[in-house]
Motif scaffolding. Sequence first.
Motif: not given
Length: 145
Positions: A61-63, A68, A76, A81, A83
């Motif tokens: 995943r990336s913020c 985050c 969270v 995020y 996903l």
Amino acid sequence: MIGVQRSMKGFKEFLLRGNVVDLAVAVVIGAAFTTVVNAFVTGVVNPLVGVFGTEDLAAYRSCLKGPCTVDASGAVTSGIYILWGSVLSALLQFVIVAAVVYFALILPMNHFMAKRRTVDEVAADAEVREVVLLTEIRDALVNQR
């Protein structure tokens, strides 16, 4: 009242035609097959991906909006995020299902239908030749009289 009876009769014919039963069987088989594919992705694909990174694709995943942070349970606590690992996992599952359906169902069915078409064409040609031969025999018999 007649319209309701006619509608019920049409509905009964629709149900008994077989299409609904075939569709229901397909849905049940598809659900069972989805379970098999999910197990394959979880048991085989995810560990293979784990060789290069994390063991579960859903962990990727990336913020988007930070900072985050995640608590000990994995929930969270702040930030947003994306996903993308879950999307990648679903895409892999789709590709696997599509490949199995194509190679296990579509290709054999196309091969079977091609053979059936060939047999039907040979039978039709034989029938045409038989009609021509019978016509020639009839004409010969008529000419002999």
